[in-house]
Each structure stands twice: as C-alpha cells, then as structure tokens.
Design an enzyme around this catalytic site. Structure first.
Site, PDB file in Angstrom:
ATOM      1  N   HIS A   1       0.996  -1.103  -0.006  1.00  0.00           N
ATOM      2  CA  HIS A   1      -0.002  -0.024   0.023  1.00  0.00           C
ATOM      3  C   HIS A   1       0.915   1.266  -0.019  1.00  0.00           C
ATOM      4  CE1 HIS A   1      -3.733  -1.857   1.884  1.00  0.00           C
ATOM      5  NE2 HIS A   1      -3.521  -2.731   0.767  1.00  0.00           N
TER       6      HIS A   1
ATOM      7  N   GLU B   1       0.972   4.005   1.988  1.00  0.00           N
ATOM      8  CA  GLU B   1       1.510   4.430   3.055  1.00  0.00           C
ATOM      9  C   GLU B   1       2.912   3.414   3.391  1.00  0.00           C
ATOM     10  OE1 GLU B   1      -1.453   3.765   2.289  1.00  0.00           O
ATOM     11  OE2 GLU B   1      -3.005   4.422   3.873  1.00  0.00           O
TER      12      GLU B   1
ATOM     13  N   CYS C   1      -6.033   2.292   5.791  1.00  0.00           N
ATOM     14  CA  CYS C   1      -6.866   0.821   6.035  1.00  0.00           C
ATOM     15  C   CYS C   1      -6.205   0.291   7.709  1.00  0.00           C
ATOM     16  CB  CYS C   1      -6.642  -0.275   5.074  1.00  0.00           C
ATOM     17  SG  CYS C   1      -4.803  -0.756   5.025  1.00  0.00           S
TER      18      CYS C   1
ATOM     19  N   CYS D   1      -2.430  -0.155   7.371  1.00  0.00           N
ATOM     20  CA  CYS D   1      -1.517   1.151   7.303  1.00  0.00           C
ATOM     21  C   CYS D   1      -1.553   1.903   8.380  1.00  0.00           C
ATOM     22  CB  CYS D   1      -1.893   1.890   5.978  1.00  0.00           C
ATOM     23  SG  CYS D   1      -1.486   1.235   4.499  1.00  0.00           S
TER      24      CYS D   1
HETATM   25 ZN   LIG Z   1      -3.284   0.460   3.663  1.00  0.00          ZN
END
Ligand SMILES: [Zn+2]
Length: 155
Positions: free
Chosen positions: A57, A59, A87, A90
């Site tokens: 992801h 991040e 999410c 993250c």
């Molecule tokens: Zn994430």
C-alpha cells in the site's frame, strides 16, 4: 481537525504519486512522508499489482522509504499525507512508526481505519495517538478513485 494550507499543498505530491499508479493498473492511491524540517523523505504509491505484494500500500511503501532515509524505525516529528483514509494495516504501521500526524483526502467507508469503520490512529488502548486531518482536497482524491473504478466497469 481541518487540514491547513500546507497540508493541502503537500497533498499535491501524494496526488502525483497516486496518478503514477495508473500506469501499472493499480488503484490510484499515493502517499508522502514529510520530515520534521518540511522536506519529503518518503514517497509511495499503491503497487499491489505492480509488485504482487498484498502489503504494498502507498503508506507502507512511503514509510519504508522514510525510515531508510532517516536511518531508524521511529518517524517522530513526521507527517504522513495520503490520498485515501488509511486501512487497518497502514494505520497499524503508522502507529508502529510513531508518526504523530496524518493528513488524508478521501474517506474509505468500506475499510477505513482512521475514523470511519475503525479508528486505530486514535485508539485509546494503544500507546501512541495520532493527530488526524481528514478531507484534504477530498474531492480530487475521491475523483481519482471513482474515475478508476468507473473506467474499469465500463471497460
Ligand atoms: Zn493500507
């Protein structure tokens, strides 16, 4: 708290990262980590498709790069700016990195963990709390995603 003009300017960089994800068919989400002195120390875009890594992801990619730049796992005094609400994974990584501030653009009503579905960044049972600035250039961040999913449906 509402984002500042500086937060919105930093979002430019995250939006640019998000757009580059389109070239590999990845969902356009971008992130940057700003160091205590206001310079960019990490950038990342969602690269799950490009790398075949479920944890890639934006991040996490940006946090890894920032930690490598700083030379340690603690990212104290840093600000993470991301186009979509982080999410659970993250948000967990943000807490583990001790990042004190997060700025994000669009809400993720399905899987957000920074104030919508969950609120890991401000979970009182954890030992680190994060200051959260949602809705920085929300419309632009959300449009990138709705355009992406819209074009996939029609294509
Ligand atoms: Zn994430």
């Amino acid at each position: 708290m509402p984002p500042t003009a500086q937060h919105e300017a930093w979002m430019d960089l995250a939006l640019a990262e998000a757009r580059t994800a389109l070239s590999t068919g990845d969902v356009p989400i971008g992130a940057v980590v700003i160091g205590p002195d206001g310079t960019v120390i990490g950038t990342g875009r969602n690269e799950r498709e490009a790398s075949g890594d479920p944890t890639a992801h934006a991040e996490v990619v940006a946090i890894r790069q920032a930690a490598a730049a700083v030379g340690e796992w603690r990212l104290e005094g840093c600000t993470l700016v991301v186009t979509l609400e982080p999410c659970a994974m993250c948000a967990g990584a943000i807490v583990l990195a001790r990042i004190p501030r997060v700025v994000f653009g669009a809400w993720d009503e399905k899987a957000g963990a920074s104030g919508s579905v969950f609120d890991i960044l401000r979970e009182r049972r954890l030992n680190h709390w994060v200051e959260v600035f949602p809705e920085a250039r929300e419309a632009e961040c959300a449009k990138l995603l709705t355009d992406f999913f819209g074009s996939r449906r029609s294509g």
